[in-house]
Scaffold this motif. Structure first.
Motif, PDB file in Angstrom:
ATOM      1  N   LEU A 257     -19.493 -16.953  12.238  1.00  0.00           N
ATOM      2  CA  LEU A 257     -18.564 -16.497  11.207  1.00  0.00           C
ATOM      3  C   LEU A 257     -19.212 -15.461  10.298  1.00  0.00           C
ATOM      4  CD1 LEU A 257     -16.843 -19.870  10.223  1.00  0.00           C
ATOM      5  CD2 LEU A 257     -15.972 -18.077  11.716  1.00  0.00           C
ATOM      6  N   VAL A 258     -20.496 -15.626  10.012  1.00  0.00           N
ATOM      7  CA  VAL A 258     -21.211 -14.636   9.196  1.00  0.00           C
ATOM      8  C   VAL A 258     -21.224 -13.282   9.907  1.00  0.00           C
ATOM      9  CG1 VAL A 258     -23.480 -13.989   8.316  1.00  0.00           C
ATOM     10  CG2 VAL A 258     -22.611 -16.293   7.935  1.00  0.00           C
ATOM     11  N   ILE A 259     -21.462 -13.300  11.215  1.00  0.00           N
ATOM     12  CA  ILE A 259     -21.478 -12.053  11.977  1.00  0.00           C
ATOM     13  C   ILE A 259     -20.103 -11.393  11.960  1.00  0.00           C
ATOM     14  CG2 ILE A 259     -21.727 -11.092  14.295  1.00  0.00           C
ATOM     15  CD1 ILE A 259     -23.918 -13.109  14.799  1.00  0.00           C
ATOM     16  N   LEU A 260     -19.056 -12.187  12.159  1.00  0.00           N
ATOM     17  CA  LEU A 260     -17.703 -11.627  12.142  1.00  0.00           C
ATOM     18  C   LEU A 260     -17.346 -11.091  10.760  1.00  0.00           C
ATOM     19  CD1 LEU A 260     -15.804 -14.253  14.326  1.00  0.00           C
ATOM     20  CD2 LEU A 260     -16.518 -11.953  14.967  1.00  0.00           C
ATOM     21  N   GLY A 261     -17.759 -11.792   9.702  1.00  0.00           N
ATOM     22  CA  GLY A 261     -17.515 -11.288   8.360  1.00  0.00           C
ATOM     23  C   GLY A 261     -18.237  -9.981   8.102  1.00  0.00           C
ATOM     24  N   ALA A 262     -19.489  -9.883   8.580  1.00  0.00           N
ATOM     25  CA  ALA A 262     -20.243  -8.640   8.416  1.00  0.00           C
ATOM     26  C   ALA A 262     -19.586  -7.502   9.196  1.00  0.00           C
ATOM     27  CB  ALA A 262     -21.680  -8.844   8.882  1.00  0.00           C
ATOM     28  N   MET A 263     -19.062  -7.814  10.389  1.00  0.00           N
ATOM     29  CA  MET A 263     -18.374  -6.785  11.163  1.00  0.00           C
ATOM     30  C   MET A 263     -17.104  -6.330  10.456  1.00  0.00           C
ATOM     31  SD  MET A 263     -19.990  -5.859  13.853  1.00  0.00           S
ATOM     32  CE  MET A 263     -21.449  -5.979  12.796  1.00  0.00           C
ATOM     33  N   GLY A 264     -16.394  -7.261   9.822  1.00  0.00           N
ATOM     34  CA  GLY A 264     -15.207  -6.880   9.068  1.00  0.00           C
ATOM     35  C   GLY A 264     -15.533  -5.953   7.914  1.00  0.00           C
ATOM     36  N   ILE A 265     -16.604  -6.253   7.197  1.00  0.00           N
ATOM     37  CA  ILE A 265     -17.017  -5.392   6.088  1.00  0.00           C
ATOM     38  C   ILE A 265     -17.437  -4.018   6.601  1.00  0.00           C
ATOM     39  CG2 ILE A 265     -18.742  -5.093   4.272  1.00  0.00           C
ATOM     40  CD1 ILE A 265     -18.755  -8.136   3.969  1.00  0.00           C
ATOM     41  N   LEU A 266     -18.165  -3.998   7.719  1.00  0.00           N
ATOM     42  CA  LEU A 266     -18.617  -2.728   8.286  1.00  0.00           C
ATOM     43  C   LEU A 266     -17.437  -1.872   8.743  1.00  0.00           C
ATOM     44  CD1 LEU A 266     -20.881  -0.865   9.302  1.00  0.00           C
ATOM     45  CD2 LEU A 266     -20.913  -2.190  11.423  1.00  0.00           C
ATOM     46  N   LEU A 267     -16.477  -2.482   9.430  1.00  0.00           N
ATOM     47  CA  LEU A 267     -15.314  -1.726   9.896  1.00  0.00           C
ATOM     48  C   LEU A 267     -14.479  -1.219   8.725  1.00  0.00           C
ATOM     49  CD1 LEU A 267     -14.239  -4.003  12.902  1.00  0.00           C
ATOM     50  CD2 LEU A 267     -15.396  -1.785  13.002  1.00  0.00           C
ATOM     51  N   HIS A 268     -14.361  -2.048   7.685  1.00  0.00           N
ATOM     52  CA  HIS A 268     -13.651  -1.607   6.488  1.00  0.00           C
ATOM     53  C   HIS A 268     -14.356  -0.401   5.859  1.00  0.00           C
ATOM     54  CE1 HIS A 268     -11.732  -1.653   2.550  1.00  0.00           C
ATOM     55  NE2 HIS A 268     -12.925  -1.782   1.997  1.00  0.00           N
ATOM     56  N   GLY A 269     -15.685  -0.450   5.793  1.00  0.00           N
ATOM     57  CA  GLY A 269     -16.432   0.672   5.241  1.00  0.00           C
ATOM     58  C   GLY A 269     -16.281   1.935   6.079  1.00  0.00           C
ATOM     59  N   ILE A 270     -16.216   1.778   7.410  1.00  0.00           N
ATOM     60  CA  ILE A 270     -16.038   2.952   8.270  1.00  0.00           C
ATOM     61  C   ILE A 270     -14.680   3.592   8.031  1.00  0.00           C
ATOM     62  CG2 ILE A 270     -15.771   3.673  10.668  1.00  0.00           C
ATOM     63  CD1 ILE A 270     -17.897   1.616  11.414  1.00  0.00           C
ATOM     64  N   VAL A 271     -13.635   2.754   7.947  1.00  0.00           N
ATOM     65  CA  VAL A 271     -12.292   3.291   7.710  1.00  0.00           C
ATOM     66  C   VAL A 271     -12.224   4.001   6.366  1.00  0.00           C
ATOM     67  CG1 VAL A 271      -9.871   2.674   7.373  1.00  0.00           C
ATOM     68  CG2 VAL A 271     -11.170   1.621   9.212  1.00  0.00           C
ATOM     69  N   ARG A 272     -12.809   3.397   5.323  1.00  0.00           N
ATOM     70  CA  ARG A 272     -12.785   4.032   4.009  1.00  0.00           C
ATOM     71  C   ARG A 272     -13.582   5.331   4.006  1.00  0.00           C
ATOM     72  NH1 ARG A 272     -11.111   1.130  -0.350  1.00  0.00           N
ATOM     73  NH2 ARG A 272     -11.242   3.198  -1.306  1.00  0.00           N
ATOM     74  N   GLY A 273     -14.709   5.350   4.730  1.00  0.00           N
ATOM     75  CA  GLY A 273     -15.489   6.582   4.804  1.00  0.00           C
ATOM     76  C   GLY A 273     -14.727   7.702   5.493  1.00  0.00           C
ATOM     77  N   VAL A 274     -14.057   7.374   6.599  1.00  0.00           N
ATOM     78  CA  VAL A 274     -13.250   8.382   7.288  1.00  0.00           C
ATOM     79  C   VAL A 274     -12.095   8.837   6.401  1.00  0.00           C
ATOM     80  CG1 VAL A 274     -11.772   8.803   9.282  1.00  0.00           C
ATOM     81  CG2 VAL A 274     -13.889   7.516   9.561  1.00  0.00           C
ATOM     82  N   GLU A 275     -11.503   7.908   5.663  1.00  0.00           N
ATOM     83  CA  GLU A 275     -10.412   8.269   4.769  1.00  0.00           C
ATOM     84  C   GLU A 275     -10.879   9.246   3.693  1.00  0.00           C
ATOM     85  OE1 GLU A 275      -7.199   6.170   1.700  1.00  0.00           O
ATOM     86  OE2 GLU A 275      -8.782   4.986   2.655  1.00  0.00           O
ATOM     87  N   ARG A 276     -12.055   9.012   3.131  1.00  0.00           N
ATOM     88  CA  ARG A 276     -12.562   9.928   2.103  1.00  0.00           C
ATOM     89  C   ARG A 276     -12.831  11.313   2.679  1.00  0.00           C
ATOM     90  NH1 ARG A 276     -15.236   5.190   0.137  1.00  0.00           N
ATOM     91  NH2 ARG A 276     -17.024   5.636   1.476  1.00  0.00           N
ATOM     92  N   ARG A 277     -13.199  11.367   3.959  1.00  0.00           N
ATOM     93  CA  ARG A 277     -13.448  12.668   4.580  1.00  0.00           C
ATOM     94  C   ARG A 277     -12.149  13.394   4.920  1.00  0.00           C
ATOM     95  NH1 ARG A 277     -18.537  14.900   5.058  1.00  0.00           N
ATOM     96  NH2 ARG A 277     -17.979  15.691   7.130  1.00  0.00           N
TER      97      ARG A 277
END
Length: 287
Positions: A257-277
């Motif tokens: 569950l920790v790994i899946l939570g970390a993946m969720g945070i990472l994917l959220h950060g990627i989407v937000r980074g692409v959105e800012r670009r």
């Protein structure tokens, strides 16, 4: 004004660069403060967790200690990435199916949402069935999807695409319909075609809505893949959790569950980074 004063006077570029540097410094300071607050909250969470397990005598099969979870996590990370005993191969299988389902579901959602925004007839035809499909519990229809697509990757991709479809559909439809009528009238006065109006005005206006839907769709796609893996799969993080539950390895479940939570945070950060670009004008508006 003397020659020396003219020489020493700041140029226009220098005068502009100072406010930009100050704004960048403030933005970095806000980012650092946000990260610090998150880390402090994480430390408080783990400290309270550890103290509760130690002093309240919580059994390990109910709530393992953070140290036990860390040991289980490390035992699956500190291995050869090609080893079937680690987390790398299951995580890769889950992320691969979730990514394919995300592309299919979000692509269909954006396409259908655009058609609904452009045509009242398509909106009236599709919208009731879309809401009816969304209201169905996905856990209930997941066995049907497994029967239709089998126990391979097809069922995982289908369920993740199904969960990613609705957020993109609603957000793209809402964003495309939120365009100011004055902009549409301006494009009509310039004899712009319907596609040109969509590409130049409507799609950029809907971009923040679309990325908001994509942000939710990423998480839902990952969730759909895990649900499908619970029902039957050969590999994936859902299989890891099921196997750990079968032997009452609660620490192993928490590690997954920790790994899946970390993946969720990472994917959220990627989407937000692409959105800012991509949606850079929205960032200027917030400033």
């Amino acid at each position: 004004m003397s020659q020396a004063e003219i020489t020493n006077a700041p140029s226009i570029g220098q005068a502009v660069s100072k406010p930009k540097g100050a704004a960048r410094g403030k933005k970095e300071a806000r980012g650092i403060n946000g990260t610090a607050v998150s880390l402090v909250g994480l430390v408080i969470l783990f400290a309270g967790w550890s103290l509760a397990v130690r002093y309240l005598d919580v059994p390990s099969y109910i709530l393992p200690s953070p140290a036990a979870v860390w040991n289980a996590l490390w035992s699956g990370i500190a291995v050869n990435p090609a080893s079937p005993l680690g987390y790398y191969l299951p995580l890769w299988g889950t992320l691969k199916n979730a990514a394919i389902g995300l592309v299919i579901g979000s692509g269909l959602g954006l396409t259908l949402g655009s058609l609904m925004a452009e045509s009242r007839l398509i909106e009236k035809l599709v919208m009731p069935y879309a809401f009816a499909l969304q209201s169905l519990p996905k856990v209930a229809i997941a066995p049907l999807v497994v029967i239709w697509f089998g126990f391979g990757d097809g069922s995982k991709i289908a369920i993740s695409a199904l969960l990613a479809f609705f957020p993109m559909l609603i957000n793209s439809f809402t964003g495309l319909r939120a365009v100011e009528p004055e902009r549409i009238d301006l494009m009509r006065s310039l004899s712009a075609s319907r596609f040109e109006t969509y590409r130049i005005v409507k799609l950029p206006n809907a971009a923040p809505y679309i990325f908001a839907g994509l942000d939710m769709a990423v998480v839902y796609a990952l969730l759909g893949t895990i649900v499908a893996e619970f029902l039957g799969a050969q590999q994936g993080m859902g299989v890891v959790i099921t196997q750990a539950q079968a032997v009452t390895d609660v620490a192993g479940v928490f590690a997954a569950l920790v790994i899946l939570g970390a993946m969720g945070i990472l994917l959220h950060g990627i989407v937000r980074g692409v959105e800012r670009r991509v949606v850079h004008w929205g960032d200027r508006g917030r400033k």
